[in-house]
Write a protein that holds these residues in place. Structure first.
Motif, PDB file in Angstrom:
ATOM      1  N   LYS A   1       0.813  -1.222   0.000  1.00 13.11           N
ATOM      2  CA  LYS A   1       0.000   0.000   0.000  1.00 13.11           C
ATOM      3  C   LYS A   1       0.851   1.278   0.000  1.00 13.11           C
ATOM      4  O   LYS A   1       0.622   2.206   0.771  1.00 13.11           O
ATOM      5  CB  LYS A   1      -0.952  -0.001   1.202  1.00 13.11           C
ATOM      6  CG  LYS A   1      -1.874  -1.212   1.222  1.00 13.11           C
ATOM      7  CD  LYS A   1      -2.701  -1.263   2.487  1.00 13.11           C
ATOM      8  CE  LYS A   1      -3.540  -2.528   2.532  1.00 13.11           C
ATOM      9  NZ  LYS A   1      -4.289  -2.677   3.797  1.00 13.11           N
TER      10      LYS A   1
ATOM     11  N   ARG B   1       7.727  -0.794   5.481  1.00 11.63           N
ATOM     12  CA  ARG B   1       6.999  -1.402   4.363  1.00 11.63           C
ATOM     13  C   ARG B   1       7.856  -1.452   3.098  1.00 11.63           C
ATOM     14  O   ARG B   1       7.777  -2.409   2.319  1.00 11.63           O
ATOM     15  CB  ARG B   1       5.724  -0.610   4.084  1.00 11.63           C
ATOM     16  CG  ARG B   1       4.651  -0.773   5.131  1.00 11.63           C
ATOM     17  CD  ARG B   1       3.586   0.303   4.965  1.00 11.63           C
ATOM     18  NE  ARG B   1       2.633   0.276   6.038  1.00 11.63           N
ATOM     19  CZ  ARG B   1       1.370  -0.145   5.899  1.00 11.63           C
ATOM     20  NH1 ARG B   1       0.965  -0.583   4.748  1.00 11.63           N
ATOM     21  NH2 ARG B   1       0.548  -0.130   6.935  1.00 11.63           N
TER      22      ARG B   1
ATOM     23  N   GLU C   1      -0.390  -2.976  14.949  1.00 12.56           N
ATOM     24  CA  GLU C   1      -1.128  -2.978  13.690  1.00 12.56           C
ATOM     25  C   GLU C   1      -0.355  -3.728  12.607  1.00 12.56           C
ATOM     26  O   GLU C   1      -0.920  -4.512  11.832  1.00 12.56           O
ATOM     27  CB  GLU C   1      -1.379  -1.543  13.232  1.00 12.56           C
ATOM     28  CG  GLU C   1      -2.357  -0.770  14.115  1.00 12.56           C
ATOM     29  CD  GLU C   1      -2.448   0.700  13.726  1.00 12.56           C
ATOM     30  OE1 GLU C   1      -1.695   1.112  12.812  1.00 12.56           O
ATOM     31  OE2 GLU C   1      -3.261   1.421  14.331  1.00 12.56           O
ATOM     32  N   THR C   2       0.967  -3.505  12.565  1.00 13.30           N
ATOM     33  CA  THR C   2       1.799  -4.121  11.537  1.00 13.30           C
ATOM     34  C   THR C   2       1.897  -5.627  11.723  1.00 13.30           C
ATOM     35  O   THR C   2       2.033  -6.370  10.738  1.00 13.30           O
ATOM     36  CB  THR C   2       3.205  -3.485  11.533  1.00 13.30           C
ATOM     37  OG1 THR C   2       3.078  -2.065  11.442  1.00 13.30           O
ATOM     38  CG2 THR C   2       4.033  -3.979  10.361  1.00 13.30           C
TER      39      THR C   2
ATOM     40  N   GLU D   1      -0.930  -7.062   9.892  1.00 13.74           N
ATOM     41  CA  GLU D   1      -0.709  -6.894   8.456  1.00 13.74           C
ATOM     42  C   GLU D   1       0.291  -7.923   7.937  1.00 13.74           C
ATOM     43  O   GLU D   1       0.131  -8.460   6.838  1.00 13.74           O
ATOM     44  CB  GLU D   1      -0.221  -5.477   8.168  1.00 13.74           C
ATOM     45  CG  GLU D   1      -1.278  -4.404   8.383  1.00 13.74           C
ATOM     46  CD  GLU D   1      -0.725  -2.998   8.199  1.00 13.74           C
ATOM     47  OE1 GLU D   1       0.486  -2.872   7.950  1.00 13.74           O
ATOM     48  OE2 GLU D   1      -1.518  -2.041   8.300  1.00 13.74           O
TER      49      GLU D   1
ATOM     50  N   ASP E   1      -1.469 -11.336   7.635  1.00 18.22           N
ATOM     51  CA  ASP E   1      -2.356 -11.350   6.469  1.00 18.22           C
ATOM     52  C   ASP E   1      -1.550 -11.471   5.176  1.00 18.22           C
ATOM     53  O   ASP E   1      -1.913 -12.230   4.261  1.00 18.22           O
ATOM     54  CB  ASP E   1      -3.208 -10.079   6.424  1.00 18.22           C
ATOM     55  CG  ASP E   1      -4.318 -10.078   7.460  1.00 18.22           C
ATOM     56  OD1 ASP E   1      -4.507 -11.114   8.124  1.00 18.22           O
ATOM     57  OD2 ASP E   1      -4.988  -9.038   7.620  1.00 18.22           O
ATOM     58  N   LEU E   2      -0.450 -10.727   5.112  1.00 20.88           N
ATOM     59  CA  LEU E   2       0.405 -10.749   3.930  1.00 20.88           C
ATOM     60  C   LEU E   2       1.008 -12.135   3.727  1.00 20.88           C
ATOM     61  O   LEU E   2       1.044 -12.662   2.605  1.00 20.88           O
ATOM     62  CB  LEU E   2       1.505  -9.702   4.078  1.00 20.88           C
ATOM     63  CG  LEU E   2       2.442  -9.487   2.894  1.00 20.88           C
ATOM     64  CD1 LEU E   2       1.663  -8.987   1.687  1.00 20.88           C
ATOM     65  CD2 LEU E   2       3.536  -8.492   3.266  1.00 20.88           C
TER      66      LEU E   2
END
Length: 386
Positions: free
Chosen positions: A147, A166, A196-197, A200, A203-204
């Motif tokens: 993103k 990221r 939060e990361t 993520e 999920d990634l």
């Protein structure tokens, strides 16, 4: 206008994933009796470990336990003193880092300050001599994945810490390695962004179907991201299990104490007549515990009891209540979502109890120096012999 399709939850995919329970499953990575010495110091000691394809695996432990050395041997930056490291059946000993199908993301991110985001992500692809059209398409794919499409022309100093993280992740994934190695990748982020990361990342990892291996000393991070955790101490594996198993069924006092808060109550096991009990100086009455057929009466043992498994009350429990421990509130920690009470019992030992703060107000809050009663059911504890 039709509504956008709802993204499917990835939790069921993770819950169904457990190749380590399949006797026929072949591990993607195998450390086989691996030892690594630096002079007289043994960093990794005769370690054997299997990691499976598509697994998010965590190496957890204190500084100096050998977890980073183990990862560096897999990456090719160190060679084992003895033993073998296999990846997809290939013995990696003697294979240089650039010929291994792994990539490593460092804690420092190691971005090139003079390059923009797109060029940083493209760096490894250029080194691999990927044709320019294919390279540009891969960079676009990776930036979309993390993103950051609109940040392609920015330099690293124009990004926040989370954005730099990221970019480093996109660069590590660009060559599509079989295994991504993550060395304390979230250590530079603030707590909220780090939490939060973590989600993520999981999920990634599930979306890509890749194998991730993370090194961390942060137990909460390991519990959040990993399918399984290997807890290390002094170069050895102490326990390898899922987060739930390692928390609820620790193999030793070291594991119980390292993973979360715990009360370790010493005593002697008594099989009794129908009930198993622990005779301990912490309590005037025997403590009812789970039955342990492997223990003989009189055996030295320890009861591991998590603070959230206990109840605390200002009122004495009714007669006949199982496992009652009176004490005095010694200290209180208010953490917003929960309160932690440190209670001094008659033996002089401190017992920790945590209580969720479900309401904004209570009629009579428990305070310092209050007389309180702690209770718990026998099945809430775990008996440990080491």
């Amino acid at each position: 206008m039709p509504s956008a399709p709802t993204k499917a939850a990835l939790g069921p995919v993770r819950r169904a994933f457990s190749p380590w329970n399949d006797p026929s499953a072949i591990p993607l990575i195998r450390f086989e009796n691996v030892t690594k010495r630096f002079g007289d110091f043994t960093a990794v000691d005769d370690l054997t470990l299997n990691i499976y394809e598509r697994e998010f695996f965590a190496l957890l432990g204190p500084s100096g336990c050998g977890k980073t050395t183990l990862m560096r041997m897999l990456a090719g930056f160190e060679e084992p003193t003895s033993g073998r490291i296999l990846l997809a059946g290939q013995d990696l000993v003697g294979v240089p880092p650039y010929r291994r199908p792994v990539n490593m993301m460092f804690q420092s991110y190691a971005l090139f300050p003079h390059m923009n985001v797109a060029d940083n992500v493209a760096f490894g692809l250029k080194q691999a001599k990927m044709p320019k059209p294919e390279r540009e398409a891969r960079v676009e794919e990776m930036l979309k994945l993390v993103k950051l499409e609109s940040f392609a022309r920015r330099k690293p100093h124009q990004l926040s810490g989370g954005q730099r993280q990221r970019v480093a992740l996109a660069r590590s994934l660009a060559l599509k390695p079989k295994v991504l190695l993550l060395d304390e990748p979230l250590g530079a982020l603030d707590r909220k962004l780090r939490e939060e990361t973590q989600f993520e990342l999981t999920d990634l990892q599930v979306t890509l179907g890749m194998t991730f291996l993370i090194v961390t000393h942060d137990q909460e991070e390991a519990m959040t991201v990993a399918d399984r955790i290997a807890l290390m101490n002094a170069g050895r594996m102490v326990q390898v299990a899922t987060p739930g198993e390692i928390y609820e069924q620790p193999a030793s006092r070291y594991v119980a104490d390292f993973i979360g808060d715990v009360n370790i109550i010493p005593g002697r096991y008594d099989a009794g007549e129908g009930d198993a009990r622990l005779v301990s100086e912490w309590s005037d009455a025997p403590i009812k515990v789970p039955f342990a057929p492997q223990l003989s009466s009189g055996a030295e043992t320890w009861l591991a009891l998590r603070p959230e498994k206990m109840s605390i009350s200002l009122d004495a429990p009714p007669p006949g209540t199982t496992n009652v421990l009176p004490g005095e509130v010694w200290d209180i920690g208010y953490l917003g979502d929960l309160s932690v009470y440190r209670v001094k019992v008659a033996s002089g030992d401190i017992v920790k109890v945590s209580v969720a703060n479900r309401t904004r107000l209570v009629e009579r809050p428990i305070s310092w120096e209050d007389k309180v009663w702690l209770t718990w059911s026998p099945e809430q504890g775990v008996l440990l012999t080491a």
